[in-house]
Design an enzyme around this catalytic site. Structure first.
Site, PDB file in Angstrom:
ATOM      1  N   ASP A 175      -6.170   3.829   0.165  1.00 27.22           N
ATOM      2  CA  ASP A 175      -5.113   3.643  -0.819  1.00 27.22           C
ATOM      3  C   ASP A 175      -5.240   4.732  -1.865  1.00 27.22           C
ATOM      4  O   ASP A 175      -6.329   5.253  -2.118  1.00 27.22           O
ATOM      5  CB  ASP A 175      -5.155   2.270  -1.484  1.00 27.22           C
ATOM      6  CG  ASP A 175      -3.812   1.951  -2.139  1.00 27.22           C
ATOM      7  OD1 ASP A 175      -2.928   1.413  -1.446  1.00 27.22           O
ATOM      8  OD2 ASP A 175      -3.627   2.276  -3.332  1.00 27.22           O
TER       9      ASP A 175
ATOM     10  N   ALA B  83      -3.914  -1.241   0.240  1.00 29.60           N
ATOM     11  CA  ALA B  83      -4.042  -2.205  -0.861  1.00 29.60           C
ATOM     12  C   ALA B  83      -2.828  -3.126  -0.927  1.00 29.60           C
ATOM     13  O   ALA B  83      -1.719  -2.689  -0.626  1.00 29.60           O
ATOM     14  CB  ALA B  83      -4.210  -1.458  -2.181  1.00 29.60           C
TER      15      ALA B  83
ATOM     16  N   CYS C 137       8.491  -3.696   3.656  1.00 24.93           N
ATOM     17  CA  CYS C 137       8.969  -5.029   3.255  1.00 24.93           C
ATOM     18  C   CYS C 137      10.361  -4.886   2.649  1.00 24.93           C
ATOM     19  O   CYS C 137      10.631  -5.403   1.571  1.00 24.93           O
ATOM     20  CB  CYS C 137       8.005  -5.692   2.276  1.00 24.93           C
ATOM     21  SG  CYS C 137       7.721  -4.778   0.754  1.00 24.93           S
TER      22      CYS C 137
END
Length: 447
Positions: free
Chosen positions: A281, A259, A380
């Site tokens: 997810d 997700a 990230c």
């Protein structure tokens, strides 16, 4: 009246972040509706909200000499957002900023508070703010100047050096360029750019991501090209994850933490919508987002399940995958331009806890990977301990896995690969900070 509502909305968002630890990007749309913000003022609302959060520590440093006693949280936020406009926005007259601040203080507080707000802002207007150069310690100076917590500046300086840390902190203060991924199962990048021009959007090809475009003028979020599934909003660094995974048509692939579905959709597009892609997810409401994205893009091979990836074997004991993506939950230190409140919400302890979860997800993935199959781990974030530390701990635990060069990456980013791992900094090409490592399951050891 609309400018008044805009500043009230900005103040509301800042207060909600402080009180409920809510994220600014989620609060922004809610505030636009709650305060009935005129569409032409949403840009100003975004700018003063994000700008104030981005520079909170710098603004507090400037405000401190002018505050004679402790003030309530909403008053401090009102002073911060007013000072941000006075110092960083050229097109907003200072007298208008001060007038609006005083009116909001009257409405939310009383005459005494409005008088204090007026006095502080007019004193700053008259006397100016103190110099950052007065701070003697170089790490503290960089922390205040770029509004990053001192623990983070210290940690990054130890890991990457002072100059790289400075470049990253300065880049984090700038608004990101909007980028998008073209759905290459439907049209080429040239066709997409041509269609965008007809809709008043100026865009050009990304030099980094093969399916990417950069938006130079306009916003693609609600245009027809987006609605009919020609495009997905996605950062260029994020697009490199599917490039590293290098999926092929007809394969069985797993996206373990999928997700809201951007990388799953990209994988399915690169498979030309042929094969089987299982996207997991933890939360049912987030799985819904993946389904919505797949439907909009016309991708039928994505099969979604609400499942903790660490329990993969309980639901799919007989499946072995050609490729697995673990885009792991992480500290998010690479996306501070889009979520500036992250830098104040995280602690060093959070990073250590996340590494444990990441290892557990990678452990679960190994058991369902074919011999010779590939596993991509991505985050990230920009943190050597969290990223490289996880890679090294994983390899130590799993001698059947080897780290391999992600050869399928575009030439433009190959030079950023060190020791077969890709760490992207925000200043490298203007994308998010991202980390990508690719593993292969050795055939000879276990099979």
């Amino acid at each position: 009246m609309s400018k008044h509502a805009t500043r009230e909305a900005a103040l509301h968002i800042l207060d909600q972040i402080d009180k409920n630890q809510s994220y600014s990007n989620l609060l922004l749309n809610h505030a636009i509706k709650k305060f009935a913000i005129n569409p032409k003022d949403t840009g100003l609302l975004t700018e003063i909200t994000y700008g104030t959060i981005q520079r909170k520590m710098t603004l507090d440093y400037y405000l401190e000499p002018f505050l004679k006693k402790k003030v309530e949280g909403w008053v401090r936020n009102l002073l911060r957002l007013s000072l941000y406009q006075m110092l960083y926005l050229d097109r907003v007259p200072e007298r208008a900023v001060i007038h609006e601040a005083v009116e909001i203080a009257k409405k939310k507080g009383h005459k005494g508070i409005s008088g204090m707000v007026n006095g502080v802002l007019r004193s700053i207007q008259r006397e100016g703010v103190r110099s950052i150069e007065d701070i003697k310690d170089p790490l503290e100076r960089l922390a205040i100047e770029t509004s990053h917590p001192i623990w983070l500046v210290t940690r990054w300086t130890e890991q990457f050096g002072h100059e790289k840390t400075r470049a990253m902190c300065e880049k984090n203060l700038l608004a990101p360029v909007q980028t998008a991924r073209v759905n290459l199962t439907r049209l080429t990048r040239e066709e997409a750019i041509e269609n965008l021009a007809k809709e008043g959007i100026e865009a050009e090809k990304s030099e980094i991501a093969p399916a990417g475009i950069q938006v130079k003028r306009g916003n693609i979020a609600h245009i027809d090209s987006y609605k009919r599934g020609d495009l997905s909003v996605q950062d260029e660094s994020s697009m490199l994850v599917a490039e590293a995974l290098d999926p092929l048509s007809g394969e069985l692939i797993l996206d373990m933490c999928a997700a809201p579905g951007g990388k799953s959709a990209h994988i399915a597009e690169k498979m030309n919508n042929q094969g089987r892609l299982i996207s997991l997810d933890l939360h049912e409401h987030k799985v819904k987002l993946i389904n919505e994205a797949a439907a909009r893009l016309g991708l039928s091979i994505i099969e979604t399940h609400a499942l903790d990836g660490r329990k993969l074997q309980e639901k799919f004991p007989d499946l072995t995958f050609d490729r697995i993506l673990v885009d792991a939950p992480c500290s998010g230190l690479g996306v501070m331009r889009k979520k500036p409140d992250i830098k104040y919400a995280k602690s060093e302890q959070d990073l250590n806890a996340l590494s444990k979860i990441q290892l557990e997800l990678l452990d679960a993935a190994v058991n369902s990977l074919k011999a010779g199959g590939t596993l991509v781990y991505s985050t990230c974030t920009v943190d050597r301990s969290e990223n490289e530390g996880t890679v090294l701990a994983f390899l130590k635990k799993h001698p059947e896995m080897e780290l391999v060069m992600p050869d399928s990456l575009p030439d433009a980013v190959r030079s950023l690969v060190t020791d077969e791992m890709l760490q992207i900094f925000p200043q490298d090409f203007g994308g998010d900070g991202f980390f990508i490592a690719k593993f292969r399951r050795k055939a000879a050891v276990t099979d």
